[in-house]
Design a protein around this motif. Structure first.
Motif, PDB file in Angstrom:
ATOM      1  N   MET A   1       0.842  -1.197   0.000  1.00  0.00           N
ATOM      2  CA  MET A   1       0.000   0.000   0.000  1.00  0.00           C
ATOM      3  C   MET A   1       0.878   1.248   0.000  1.00  0.00           C
ATOM      4  O   MET A   1       1.747   1.400   0.863  1.00  0.00           O
ATOM      5  N   ARG A   2       0.670   2.128  -0.967  1.00  0.00           N
ATOM      6  CA  ARG A   2       1.419   3.383  -1.072  1.00  0.00           C
ATOM      7  C   ARG A   2       0.517   4.521  -0.581  1.00  0.00           C
ATOM      8  O   ARG A   2      -0.549   4.783  -1.148  1.00  0.00           O
ATOM      9  N   TYR A  18       4.742   6.807   1.780  1.00  0.00           N
ATOM     10  CA  TYR A  18       5.216   5.620   2.501  1.00  0.00           C
ATOM     11  C   TYR A  18       4.624   4.375   1.858  1.00  0.00           C
ATOM     12  O   TYR A  18       3.422   4.332   1.563  1.00  0.00           O
ATOM     13  N   ASP A  19       5.478   3.377   1.645  1.00  0.00           N
ATOM     14  CA  ASP A  19       5.071   2.110   1.051  1.00  0.00           C
ATOM     15  C   ASP A  19       5.262   1.005   2.085  1.00  0.00           C
ATOM     16  O   ASP A  19       6.341   0.896   2.682  1.00  0.00           O
ATOM     17  N   HIS A  20       4.231   0.187   2.311  1.00  0.00           N
ATOM     18  CA  HIS A  20       4.319  -0.869   3.321  1.00  0.00           C
ATOM     19  C   HIS A  20       5.471  -1.829   3.059  1.00  0.00           C
ATOM     20  O   HIS A  20       6.065  -2.371   3.997  1.00  0.00           O
ATOM     21  N   GLU A  21       5.783  -2.060   1.802  1.00  0.00           N
ATOM     22  CA  GLU A  21       6.837  -3.025   1.464  1.00  0.00           C
ATOM     23  C   GLU A  21       8.212  -2.375   1.371  1.00  0.00           C
ATOM     24  O   GLU A  21       9.209  -2.969   1.777  1.00  0.00           O
ATOM     25  N   GLY A  23       9.023   0.905   2.486  1.00  0.00           N
ATOM     26  CA  GLY A  23       9.298   1.946   3.461  1.00  0.00           C
ATOM     27  C   GLY A  23       9.053   3.338   2.916  1.00  0.00           C
ATOM     28  O   GLY A  23       8.260   3.545   1.997  1.00  0.00           O
ATOM     29  N   PHE A 307       3.356   7.497   7.565  1.00  0.00           N
ATOM     30  CA  PHE A 307       3.597   6.240   8.275  1.00  0.00           C
ATOM     31  C   PHE A 307       2.437   5.891   9.201  1.00  0.00           C
ATOM     32  O   PHE A 307       1.902   4.773   9.160  1.00  0.00           O
ATOM     33  N   ALA A 310      -0.576   5.000   7.129  1.00  0.00           N
ATOM     34  CA  ALA A 310      -0.453   3.691   6.486  1.00  0.00           C
ATOM     35  C   ALA A 310      -0.783   2.568   7.466  1.00  0.00           C
ATOM     36  O   ALA A 310      -1.449   1.593   7.102  1.00  0.00           O
ATOM     37  N   LEU A 311      -0.332   2.700   8.717  1.00  0.00           N
ATOM     38  CA  LEU A 311      -0.638   1.688   9.725  1.00  0.00           C
ATOM     39  C   LEU A 311      -2.143   1.586   9.964  1.00  0.00           C
ATOM     40  O   LEU A 311      -2.706   0.488  10.067  1.00  0.00           O
ATOM     41  N   ALA A 314      -4.048   0.212   6.828  1.00  0.00           N
ATOM     42  CA  ALA A 314      -3.840  -1.234   6.714  1.00  0.00           C
ATOM     43  C   ALA A 314      -4.702  -2.000   7.708  1.00  0.00           C
ATOM     44  O   ALA A 314      -5.083  -3.155   7.455  1.00  0.00           O
TER      45      ALA A 314
END
Length: 337
Positions: A1-2, A18-21, A23, A307, A310-311, A314
Motif C-alpha cells: 500500500m502506497r 510511505y510504502d508498506h513493502e 518503506g 507512516f 499507512a498503519l 492497513a
C-alpha cells in the motif's frame, strides 16, 4: 500500500509517500519560519494561506521524487488535529479531494501520534510496549504505549511545555525567533556551574512537568546580572541543564513505574543535543533502549503522517468520506490498531 501523507497543522507544509513493502519513498518540507519571524510567532491566517500556495506543488514534487504518478496511490493520510483549524483544513481538503477523485481511502491522523511513531521509521525500530516522551513547543508528555493506539498518559505539563519555555526564555534574552534552537546553540558556549536553577517538581512524586517558574528564575537572574554576552550564554546553559535534567529524571521514573525497557523520544525538543546525550547516557547506565527519530523528523513533517496513516489504513481505519478536523484532540481518544 502506497500512502501519501500530508502535514499542515501549523507553519510547515510536509508531504511524504510511505510504502508498506519498501518503506519511506520520498518526503518534502516547506517551512514558513522566515514569513513569521517579523511577528515573533506564528500568524494563523498567514500560515493557512501559505499552505494553499505550497501544497499542490509539493505533492507533485514528492510524487516525482518517489517515482510515482498520482494514480499509483492506494491511500491518503492527513493531519486532522490538533493544530490550527485553518491550516488543518487546507491539508484535509486536498486529501479528501484526492481520495474522492482516485476512489481510494483516506484517514485523518492525530498529529501527536505521528510524532510518537516517528522513531519507528528508523532501522531496528522498537516495538510496543514502551514509554514515549513527547516533547515539543506545545507538549511535554510521558505516555505508556502498550500498542499502536493504546496510550495511557503518565505525566503532562501543568503550564509551559518544554519547547515553549525554551522559546520564551530565548525571547527574554533577546534571541531571534524561533528561540529554542538559538538558545541551545548559545548554551554550547556557556560556562557550567555559574547558574544552577531548580529542577521543577522533581522533589515530589509524580510524572508531571512545570517550567513556568524556571523561566521566571532565569529572568530574575538576567535582570540582576551584568547582561554581558558571556552571562547570556551561561544563563542559557543553566536553563538548558535544568530542563533536560528534569526531563531525564521524569523519564527514569516513568520507566521504573511501568517496568518498560524502552524509551522513545519524539517532538521538536527531541532534536536538542544535550537532551539526547543525557537520555542516551541514562539508557546505557540503566540498560534500557532509547530510540530517537532522525533530526529532520523531530519537527513537523509529512513522513510521520504517511507512516501513521499507512498503519491505520492497513488496519481498516478510514475517515468514512468525511472532512473533519479537530483542533483539540486528546491522544487517549484514539482507536487501538
Amino acid at each position: 500500500m502506497r500512502v501519501l501523507g500530508i502535514e499542515t497543522s501549523c507553519d510547515e507544509t510536509g508531504l511524504a509517500v510511505y510504502d508498506h513493502e519498501r518503506g519511506l519513498l520520498a518526503h518534502r518540507l516547506f517551512t514558513q519560519i522566515d514569513l513569521h519571524q517579523a511577528y515573533g510567532g506564528v500568524v494563523p491566517e498567514i500560515a493557512s494561506r501559505e499552505h494553499v500556495v505550497k501544497i499542490v506543488p509539493l505533492v507533485r514534487e514528492t510524487l516525482a521524487a518517489a517515482g510515482l504518478r498520482v494514480g499509483d496511490l492506494d491511500g491518503v493520510a492527513y493531519t486532522a488535529g490538533p493544530g490550527l483549524a485553518g491550516a488543518l483544513l487546507v491539508g484535509a481538503a486536498l486529501a479528501r479531494a484526492l481520495a474522492w477523485a482516485l476512489e481510494i481511502p483516506s484517514i485523518g491522523v492525530h498529529h501527536m501520534e505521528g510524532h510518537l511513531l516517528a522513531p519507528l521509521l528508523e532501522a531496528n525500530a522498537p516495538k510496543p510496549p514502551f514509554v514515549a516522551l513527547l516533547v515539543s513547543g506545545g507538549h511535554t508528555q510521558l505516555i505508556d504505549v502498550q500498542a499502536i493506539g493504546a496510550y495511557e498518559l503518565l505525566g503532562d505539563t501543568l503550564d509551559d511545555a518544554a519547547g515553549e519555555a525554551f522559546d520564551k526564555t530565548a525571547k527574554m534574552l533577546g534571541l531571534p525567533y524561533p528561540g529554542g534552537p538559538h538558545l541551545a546553540r548559545l548554551a554550547a558556549s556557556g560556562r557550567a556551574g555559574r547558574f544552577r536553577f531548580a529542577r521543577p517538581m522533581c522533589d515530589r512524586p509524580g510524572l508531571d512537568f512545570s517550567f513556568s517558574g524556571l523561566k521566571t528564575q532565569v529572568l530574575l537572574a538576567w535582570q540582576k546580572s551584568d547582561q554581558s554576552e558571556q552571562t547570556k550564554a551561561d544563563l542559557a546553559l543553566g536553563f538548558e541543564e535544568a530542563v533536560t535534567e528534569t526531563i531525564a529524571i521524569k523519564c527514569e521514573r516513568a520507566l521504573q513505574q511501568t517496568g518498560a525497557r524502552t524509551l522513545i523520544v519524539a517532538g521538536g525538543v527531541g532534536a536538542n543535543q544535550a537532551l539526547r546525550a543525557l537520555l542516551a547516557d541514562l539508557g546505557r547506565r540503566h540498560r534500557f533502549q532509547v530510540a530517537f527519530p532522525r533530526h529532520e523528523f523531530c519537527t513537523d513533517n509529512g513522513a510521520m503522517i504517511a507512516f501513521a496513516g499507512a498503519l491505520r489504513l492497513a488496519a481498516g481505519h478510514t475517515d468514512h468520506g468525511t472532512l473533519n478536523v479537530v483542533p483539540r484532540w486528546p491522544l487517549a481518544d484514539l482507536e487501538r490498531v
